[in-house]
Design an enzyme around this catalytic site. Sequence first.
Site, PDB file in Angstrom:
ATOM      1  N   SER A 121       0.816  -1.214   0.000  1.00 51.37           N
ATOM      2  CA  SER A 121       0.000   0.000   0.000  1.00 51.37           C
ATOM      3  C   SER A 121       0.843   1.256   0.000  1.00 51.37           C
ATOM      4  O   SER A 121       0.291   2.355  -0.047  1.00 51.37           O
ATOM      5  CB  SER A 121      -0.929   0.000   1.225  1.00 51.37           C
ATOM      6  OG  SER A 121      -0.196  -0.226   2.400  1.00 51.37           O
ATOM      7  N   HIS A 142      -2.853  -3.205  -5.674  1.00 55.08           N
ATOM      8  CA  HIS A 142      -3.234  -2.895  -4.297  1.00 55.08           C
ATOM      9  C   HIS A 142      -4.718  -3.132  -4.077  1.00 55.08           C
ATOM     10  O   HIS A 142      -5.563  -2.411  -4.596  1.00 55.08           O
ATOM     11  CB  HIS A 142      -2.869  -1.434  -3.982  1.00 55.08           C
ATOM     12  CG  HIS A 142      -3.208  -1.026  -2.595  1.00 55.08           C
ATOM     13  ND1 HIS A 142      -3.681   0.229  -2.277  1.00 55.08           N
ATOM     14  CD2 HIS A 142      -3.161  -1.716  -1.418  1.00 55.08           C
ATOM     15  CE1 HIS A 142      -3.900   0.291  -0.985  1.00 55.08           C
ATOM     16  NE2 HIS A 142      -3.602  -0.870  -0.438  1.00 55.08           N
ATOM     17  N   GLU A 154      -6.075  -0.928  -7.091  1.00 55.83           N
ATOM     18  CA  GLU A 154      -5.196   0.043  -7.741  1.00 55.83           C
ATOM     19  C   GLU A 154      -4.142  -0.715  -8.549  1.00 55.83           C
ATOM     20  O   GLU A 154      -3.510  -1.644  -8.029  1.00 55.83           O
ATOM     21  CB  GLU A 154      -4.504   0.927  -6.708  1.00 55.83           C
ATOM     22  CG  GLU A 154      -5.426   1.908  -6.015  1.00 55.83           C
ATOM     23  CD  GLU A 154      -4.713   2.758  -4.978  1.00 55.83           C
ATOM     24  OE1 GLU A 154      -4.878   3.981  -5.004  1.00 55.83           O
ATOM     25  OE2 GLU A 154      -3.988   2.196  -4.127  1.00 55.83           O
ATOM     26  N   ASN A 193      -4.390   5.959  -0.603  1.00 52.60           N
ATOM     27  CA  ASN A 193      -3.721   6.232   0.669  1.00 52.60           C
ATOM     28  C   ASN A 193      -3.097   7.620   0.714  1.00 52.60           C
ATOM     29  O   ASN A 193      -2.938   8.193   1.801  1.00 52.60           O
ATOM     30  CB  ASN A 193      -2.666   5.167   0.961  1.00 52.60           C
ATOM     31  CG  ASN A 193      -3.283   3.919   1.550  1.00 52.60           C
ATOM     32  OD1 ASN A 193      -4.331   3.973   2.174  1.00 52.60           O
ATOM     33  ND2 ASN A 193      -2.638   2.785   1.349  1.00 52.60           N
TER      34      ASN A 193
END
Length: 287
Positions: A121, A142, A154, A193
């Site tokens: 991540s 991800h 992702e 994130n």
Amino acid sequence: METITRLGVVGCGLMGSGIAEVAALRGADVLVTESSPEAARAGRRRVEASLDRGLLRGKITEAARDAARARLTVTDDFDALADRQFVVEAVAEHRDLKTGVFAALDRVVTDDEAILASNTSSIPIVDLAVSTRRPAQVIGMHFFNPVPVQRLVEIIPALTTSPDTVARTRAFAAGRLGKETVDATDRSGFVVNALLVPYLLAAVRMVESGSARAEDIDRGMELGCAHPMGPLRLLDLIGLETAQAVAESMYEEFKEPLYAPPALLRRMVAAGRLGRKSGRGFYDYTA
């Protein structure tokens, strides 16, 4: 484009077990490796318990559950990954551990066209790619927790990743796993994130400074902003040690104060208050 039917997963924790479950339910031959026989048995129990919950809630049929179980192998034999067409690494969020896994996968996986993906991540994908002799086939993939529920993946190519690897990974995520994808550049935190972590850390700082209680912060964001879960409950779900590792990786790359883990987060991790997985985080789950 080759149909990918043989998936390998390295690690059968929260994320690895979810990836394995989704792939097995959707017809893939899934082989998961763990670090020991005990961890492999625990990993298989985790997947099977999730499948059983899906059956009880009416989300899958008994036939689908049994077929997924039959397609799943969990072992401590890393060499068993040799024949995999696609491998997803899902070990703890530590750079040295992940680069070691990719170097080992490069030695073990015999198919020169096999794709090696990381569920990291926050760690730059290029750092993992250059630990192999096949950097063109290394990519970030991800997933989000819980994997069987969250629809997003992702897709993160490194500077070294080939366009063919990107296309095959997108096709695998959508066709085999039934996920929606977004493209991200290879920067720590990627898309989600990069936006989410500063928000979560700001909530920790509010508790740390005494500005608001955890319950009031979460209730405020749930009712005031229509978030399905407040930031501190979300941190407990993610795992506080995972959040700290992601924040540290992002701070290392950008040196932005908003990415620095607050002292309270570090103290809670040191005390073993990791969230739901340990029974205590910002909330008490022991009951």
